[in-house]
Design an enzyme around this catalytic site. Structure first.
Site, PDB file in Angstrom:
ATOM      1  N   PRO A 299       0.818  -1.221   0.000  1.00  0.00           N
ATOM      2  CA  PRO A 299       0.000   0.000   0.000  1.00  0.00           C
ATOM      3  C   PRO A 299       0.847   1.264   0.000  1.00  0.00           C
ATOM      4  CG  PRO A 299      -0.708  -1.527   1.717  1.00  0.00           C
ATOM      5  CD  PRO A 299       0.551  -2.081   1.142  1.00  0.00           C
TER       6      PRO A 299
ATOM      7  N   GLY B   9       2.360   4.532   1.062  1.00  0.00           N
ATOM      8  CA  GLY B   9       2.563   5.093   2.389  1.00  0.00           C
ATOM      9  C   GLY B   9       3.171   4.112   3.362  1.00  0.00           C
ATOM     10  N   CYS B  10       3.222   2.827   2.984  1.00  0.00           N
ATOM     11  CA  CYS B  10       3.889   1.849   3.840  1.00  0.00           C
ATOM     12  C   CYS B  10       5.378   1.844   3.524  1.00  0.00           C
ATOM     13  CB  CYS B  10       3.359   0.439   3.581  1.00  0.00           C
ATOM     14  SG  CYS B  10       1.851   0.088   4.484  1.00  0.00           S
ATOM     15  N   VAL B  11       6.206   1.810   4.562  1.00  0.00           N
ATOM     16  CA  VAL B  11       7.649   1.749   4.306  1.00  0.00           C
ATOM     17  C   VAL B  11       8.258   0.467   4.845  1.00  0.00           C
ATOM     18  CG1 VAL B  11       8.416   4.092   3.876  1.00  0.00           C
ATOM     19  CG2 VAL B  11       7.767   3.420   6.174  1.00  0.00           C
TER      20      VAL B  11
END
Lengths: 136, 110, 102
Positions: free
Chosen positions: B106, B108-110
């Site tokens: 997704p 914005g996920c790091v």
């Protein structure tokens, strides 16, 4: 929390596929939505081309991100200001744009339009009313 | 790097997300779930199917709070809450469920 | 409650400068930087549009960018103020927000 809410305006002035600006803007909006700010999007000049319906990128090998604008309501981004003069100059009208709605949880999930067509003077007023303007 | 699904190989990246979204099948989902140590039940499948439908419609995997809000609306608050979602997918409902659903990580996920 | 607008593209390549001055409010400042400084020359097809706003909007050009491009100071449009880097910082600090016209 409420005293920390700032008004953020993302200004979109580029067409969707010729440069990376439009997609980058949308990604920043989606990520920035996690910060619970008062977010608006402005579409003017060639930026209005981002919202046209019927985009089909299959043959150019890039992702069609126009459907993603319809997800913005889920991210509490519900104000998409589109400049009427920019549409007129490009031979477009509101009918050429996608239907983009958001669901109002406080009104039995009623669907409400996100796109608001405004004049250039109103756009100038909106820009002058922001805490932060991010340009793409 | 690849998954083995009944003798066919499906490429994935270093984090286990499949490279070609068109490679996804339910059998593959089961293989990825096994690798993630997730035992797929109806609720797991409901989340995975929701994610796939969301991606099909909007071309993005939803952020976790969007996922939970939507599951709450469609399946009720007993399932659509943060705690329950993390019980279903201990490594994060968005990250891990997206992997099983064959979607990109997704935004914005790091 | 004023805005500093920056324009960094030549007005002969994009409509950014004209769009900027059409959206700037009275009391705002428009600063031409990088290739935007070509807009500060006199006798161009955007000179009239700029001059028309010169009374209500402060028009500035970043001097080092203007000089770098070999534009003679005596060719600068009347009513445009040249600022240096410190002046740029001062403008950014004294306005309520900055809007970049890319």
């Amino acid at each position: 929390m409420s005293e920390d809410i700032k008004k953020f305006l993302y200004v979109n002035r580029k067409a969707p596929y010729g440069t990376i600006y439009a997609l980058e803007s949308l990604e920043v909006v989606l990520i920035g939505a996690a910060f619970d700010q008062d977010v608006s999007l402005a579409f003017l000049d060639d930026g209005v081309f981002q919202l046209t319906k019927g985009q089909d990128t299959k043959e150019i090998g890039v992702k069609n991100f126009s459907p993603t604008f319809r997800a913005l309501g889920d991210y509490e981004v519900t104000k998409l200001f589109v400049e009427r003069e920019s549409l007129d100059e490009r031979g477009l009208s509101a009918d050429d744009l996608q239907d983009i709605v958001w669901e109002d949880e406080d009104d039995d999930y009623a669907e409400k339009p996100s796109i608001r067509i405004i004049s250039r003077a109103e756009m100038a007023d909106i820009m002058a009313d922001q805490d932060v303007i991010l340009s793409f | 790097m690849s998954y083995d699904v009944n003798g066919t190989t499906v490429e994935h990246d270093e984090e286990g997300y499949i490279t070609n979204l068109g490679d996804w099948t339910e059998d593959l989902a089961n293989v990825i779930a096994t690798a993630e140590e997730v035992d797929m039940n109806d609720e797991h499948w409901a989340v995975v199917n929701f994610l796939r439908e969301y991606y099909e419609e909007y071309q993005i995997a939803p952020a976790v709070r969007v996922l939970i809000k939507s599951i709450k609306k469609s399946m009720g608050p007993e399932i659509g809450n943060n705690k329950y979602m993390y019980e279903l997918f201990p490594y994060g409902p968005a990250k891990q469920a997206c992997k099983i659903a064959g979607l990109p990580k997704p935004t914005g996920c790091v | 409650m004023a805005t500093l607008h920056t324009v960094n593209k030549s007005p002969f390549a994009t409509g950014a400068l004209l769009s900027c001055i059409a959206h700037a409010k009275d009391g705002d400042t428009v600063l031409m930087i990088e290739d935007g400084v070509y807009g500060a020359s006199s006798g161009t097809n955007v000179s009239d549009a700029l001059t028309a706003r010169a009374g209500s909007v402060t028009l500035c050009v970043l001097g080092p960018d203007f000089a770098a491009r070999g534009l003679a100071t005596d060719r600068m449009l009347d009513g445009i103020k040249s600022v240096d880097y410190a002046g740029f910082v001062e403008l950014a600090a004294s306005n309520d927000r900055t809007q970049a016209w890319l």
